[in-house]
Design an enzyme around this catalytic site. Structure first.
Site, PDB file in Angstrom:
ATOM      1  N   SER A   1      49.681  30.895   1.826  1.00 45.41           N
ATOM      2  CA  SER A   1      50.684  30.022   1.464  1.00 45.41           C
ATOM      3  C   SER A   1      50.987  30.500  -0.084  1.00 45.41           C
ATOM      4  O   SER A   1      50.701  30.641  -0.977  1.00 45.41           O
ATOM      5  CB  SER A   1      50.102  29.105   1.715  1.00 45.41           C
ATOM      6  OG  SER A   1      51.110  27.911   1.252  1.00 45.41           O
TER       7      SER A   1
ATOM      8  N   LYS B   1      43.653  28.019  -1.078  1.00 42.81           N
ATOM      9  CA  LYS B   1      44.886  29.129  -0.705  1.00 42.81           C
ATOM     10  C   LYS B   1      45.295  29.963  -2.151  1.00 42.81           C
ATOM     11  O   LYS B   1      44.738  31.238  -2.202  1.00 42.81           O
ATOM     12  CB  LYS B   1      46.087  28.505  -0.859  1.00 42.81           C
ATOM     13  CG  LYS B   1      46.617  27.682   0.845  1.00 42.81           C
ATOM     14  CD  LYS B   1      45.727  28.727   1.800  1.00 42.81           C
ATOM     15  CE  LYS B   1      46.456  28.456   2.813  1.00 42.81           C
ATOM     16  NZ  LYS B   1      45.964  29.814   4.650  1.00 42.81           N
TER      17      LYS B   1
ATOM     18  N   THR C   1      55.521  25.222  14.425  1.00 40.22           N
ATOM     19  CA  THR C   1      54.946  25.594  15.422  1.00 40.22           C
ATOM     20  C   THR C   1      54.857  24.351  15.830  1.00 40.22           C
ATOM     21  O   THR C   1      55.430  23.645  16.032  1.00 40.22           O
ATOM     22  CB  THR C   1      53.581  25.439  14.263  1.00 40.22           C
ATOM     23  OG1 THR C   1      52.888  23.916  13.272  1.00 40.22           O
ATOM     24  CG2 THR C   1      53.220  26.443  13.506  1.00 40.22           C
TER      25      THR C   1
ATOM     26  N   TYR D   1      43.818  21.963  -0.924  1.00 35.48           N
ATOM     27  CA  TYR D   1      44.461  23.107   0.538  1.00 35.48           C
ATOM     28  C   TYR D   1      45.536  23.597  -0.909  1.00 35.48           C
ATOM     29  O   TYR D   1      44.813  25.037  -0.494  1.00 35.48           O
ATOM     30  CB  TYR D   1      46.168  22.224   0.757  1.00 35.48           C
ATOM     31  CG  TYR D   1      47.069  23.118   1.619  1.00 35.48           C
ATOM     32  CD1 TYR D   1      46.440  23.385   2.966  1.00 35.48           C
ATOM     33  CD2 TYR D   1      47.998  24.421   0.849  1.00 35.48           C
ATOM     34  CE1 TYR D   1      47.531  24.485   2.938  1.00 35.48           C
ATOM     35  CE2 TYR D   1      48.334  25.121   1.460  1.00 35.48           C
ATOM     36  CZ  TYR D   1      47.938  24.815   2.795  1.00 35.48           C
ATOM     37  OH  TYR D   1      49.008  26.231   3.610  1.00 35.48           O
TER      38      TYR D   1
END
Length: 268
Positions: A146, A162, A193, A158
């Site tokens: 990402s 990543k 999504t 996060y």
């Protein structure tokens, strides 16, 4: 099966993983998907077969190293090869996309899901697949990463996970390069999504959800990478779905034109 190309997509029961499986199926791949939910996996297999591929599913708890090793070994034993490993399985805790919690407002258990499972699961699957790929003298590993590796997105941890994944990609590639194995990190943009659409959020980091990429575009790009005779020249690098779609002339299923997350986040 003569000429069979075999892919294992971890976390293939929904979202980006399912989209990658379907995109590969459009190119005629045999695709094995893993995950926990048997019903969702079955739905993915049905989509793989409908798109022109050959699908099968394996239930796997990716926090269990033995199950992951058995998964990879089983795919290689059944098909006699493994051409592509897509590390997509992820354990993202619920987050507030409108006003993200700051790191001290989040539970420490985020480390266990994002780093201890999310990042570690990619390493464990690569660890299991490497002997197969080295013995073949070929193969591609794609780690779904990402822009959060370089720009703030979702949460501090996060980004840590990543960034760690992109560094892992670089170093795995260094160790596998002489054996003909290619390792890449893939940066999708914002992806539409089911979970995102159901959230009701209209934009994330200033990017309208209506302009987001489809999950299927990710698979079309991965299929093009795997078919590119010069793909090994990219080993150890980050590749961006939107940029590769433009380079390879790949269209979104709905005709949209994806925008690179580098542009979205002002990165070089």
């Amino acid at each position: 099966m003569s000429g069979e190309r075999v892919a294992l997509v971890t976390g293939g029961s929904k979202g980006v993983g399912q989209g990658i499986a379907v995109g590969l199926a459009e190119a005629g791949w045999t695709v094995v998907v893993s995950g926990r939910d048997e019903d969702r996996l079955a739905a993915t297999v049905a989509r793989i077969d409908a798109a022109g591929g050959h699908g099968s599913a394996r239930t796997c708890r990716h926090e269990d190293d033995a199950e992951v090793a058995a998964l990879v070994g089983g795919v290689a034993a059944e098909h006699g090869r493994l051409d592509l490993l897509v590390n997509n399985v992820w354990a993202g805790p619920p987050m507030n996309h409108v006003r993200p919690d700051r790191f001290w407002e989040r539970p420490l258990s985020d480390w266990d899901s994002l780093v201890g499972l999310g990042l570690r699961a990619h390493f464990v699957a690569a660890h299991a697949a490497a002997p197969v790929l080295v013995a073949q003298g070929s193969g591609l590993v794609v780690n779904v990463s990402s822009v959060g590796a370089r720009a703030y997105l979702h949460s501090t941890l996060y980004g840590v996970a990543k960034a760690g994944l992109d560094k892992m990609t670089e170093d795995l590639a260094h160790e596998l390069s002489s054996d003909g194995v290619t390792v890449l990190s893939l940066w999708p943009g914002l992806v539409r999504t089911e979970q995102l659409l159901a959230s009701g959020v209209e934009s994330i980091a200033g990017v309208p959800v209506a302009d987001a990429e489809t999950p299927e575009l990710q698979g079309r790009v991965v299929a093009a990478l795997a078919a590119d005779p010069a793909v090994h020249e990219r080993t150890g690098t980050v590749v961006v779905t939107a940029e590769l779609a433009a380079e390879y002339g790949i269209a979104e299923p709905d005709g949209g034109v994806p925008v690179s997350p580098r542009v979205m986040f002002g990165l070089a």
